[in-house]
Design an enzyme around this catalytic site. Sequence first.
Site, PDB file in Angstrom:
ATOM      1  N   SER A   1       0.844  -1.056  -0.054  1.00  0.00           N
ATOM      2  CA  SER A   1      -0.030   0.091  -0.034  1.00  0.00           C
ATOM      3  C   SER A   1       0.783   1.121   0.005  1.00  0.00           C
ATOM      4  CB  SER A   1      -0.908  -0.005   1.244  1.00  0.00           C
ATOM      5  OG  SER A   1      -0.096   0.474   2.431  1.00  0.00           O
ATOM      6  N   LYS A   2       0.410   2.297  -0.727  1.00  0.00           N
ATOM      7  CA  LYS A   2       1.312   3.555  -0.685  1.00  0.00           C
ATOM      8  C   LYS A   2       1.376   4.199   0.476  1.00  0.00           C
ATOM      9  CE  LYS A   2      -2.887   6.234  -1.883  1.00  0.00           C
ATOM     10  NZ  LYS A   2      -3.642   7.189  -3.117  1.00  0.00           N
ATOM     11  N   ARG A   3       0.811   3.706   1.595  1.00  0.00           N
ATOM     12  CA  ARG A   3       1.274   4.454   3.026  1.00  0.00           C
ATOM     13  C   ARG A   3       2.469   3.865   3.403  1.00  0.00           C
ATOM     14  NH1 ARG A   3      -4.145   6.704   6.211  1.00  0.00           N
ATOM     15  NH2 ARG A   3      -4.328   7.945   4.415  1.00  0.00           N
TER      16      ARG A   3
END
Length: 493
Positions: free
Chosen positions: A252-254
């Site tokens: 995930s881009k987090r």
Amino acid sequence: MTVRTRIAPSPTGDPHVGTAYIALFNLCFARQHGGQFILRIEDTDRVRSTAESEQMILDSLRWLGLEWDEGPDVGGPHGPYRQSERGDIYAEYARQLIDAGHAFKCYRTSEELDDLREARKAAGMHLALKPADLALPSDEQERREREGWPHVVRMKVPTTGTCLVEDMLRDTIEVDWAQVDAQILLKSDGMPTYHLANVVDDHLMGITHVLRGEEWINSAPKHQLLYEYFGWQMPVLCHMPLLRNPDKSKLSKRKNPTSINYYRRMGFLPQAVTNYLGRMGWSMPDEREKFSLDEMMTHFDIQRVSLGGPVFDLEKLTWLNGLYIREDLDDKAFLKALLEWAFNEEYVGQILPQVRTRVETLSQVAPLAGHFFSGLPEIEEGDFDSVKLGREELVKLLQFLVWRFEIAPAWHKEVLLGEVKSLAAHFDLKMKDFLAPVFIAITGSAASTSVMDAMAILGSDMTRARLRHAIEVLGGVSKKQAKRFEKEYRELA
Ligand code: GLU
């Protein structure tokens, strides 16, 4: 039979490495069988789909060398290849299903649907709504129809029994019909949902094999039933394992940059990224780590895909990229790669206005503009000493900015300025003070070119990566802090 595979991305954001990964496997599968690979844009979500996102997907897949035989930009005999241009087709097939008794118009209001779900919940029943739950007394149905109430079209689904779905890589997938709801096929605006459009298009486009991410497994029973209703042969399904972060959570881009734009901007070579994606859950018969796309196509065998979640590891990719630079690029090719990457008129041209007023000799340009040609700046905690904010406040400021930028509707200086202004007001800081730590995070120094322009030029991915990097340098965000931040951020939004 000619094997035909496809990638069907929804153009709703940055071009994701997961899309490239699935595209790569579909392409290899098709080529290995002498077949064709199609690109279809699934843009039925009119609110979230954008033309920019579509263009970025096409550009980045092409940059990686993943060419398609048919698609919105190259055309082909089964077009249009953009679902938003195929509305009449879906409406016609929805009507066929209604006429055959496999689908029905549903006039339930959203309040009624909430009540129905509440009632099921209270009774301890599964939340899936079935046709019988949704049915209205016939006079009420007729009244709403007559008065032209908004409605959707839903498919009929069995209430009991088990649905068995075959998958190339998995044992038979079993799903209880009780869990499957009367899926909406046409929305009240007349647009199809993913399920209807996907099945109709795969059929009309002659797709024989669907290789897609495992997050779509739950859709498979509905799709299978739709194929049965239409009397069509279903493509062979293959659900690929999801890419994971090194801590095994879903990529995930987090936690990790997920946009292909980031890897491109960071100076990875497309052949290395494609090679690395080919290593995701797959290996060459001789297990070698470095191989070209052609070699992968030649030796491809879907049965060599292993289902244990493949880890997308930046360090590993960086190592592989280094091999490519050292072993594959002679000076000429190296120069070409550099020119294509950033030392070209288009990119350098954007930077000139930033440096012109700040230099007296040409030799001052490179030191001043270095941050436009680098990855994550070499900064340390002490670099932020000049910023007059408590540590928590400082980290929060950077974190809020990352979150705001994640959902920025477009990446222009004015948009970014709007975000910065509203956050500065929230933190009760003057613009100059708000931007001081941002400046260090982005340019790596306390004095450089304009930080707002730098962010606009560097792009969303590199900007966010540098802000996240600064947060890490400052000790990161603890779980407790994250909770507090999220609460405050929500209230702010
Ligand atoms: N539009 C879906 C996506 O965004 C396609 C899923 C599929 O391949 O069926 O991935």
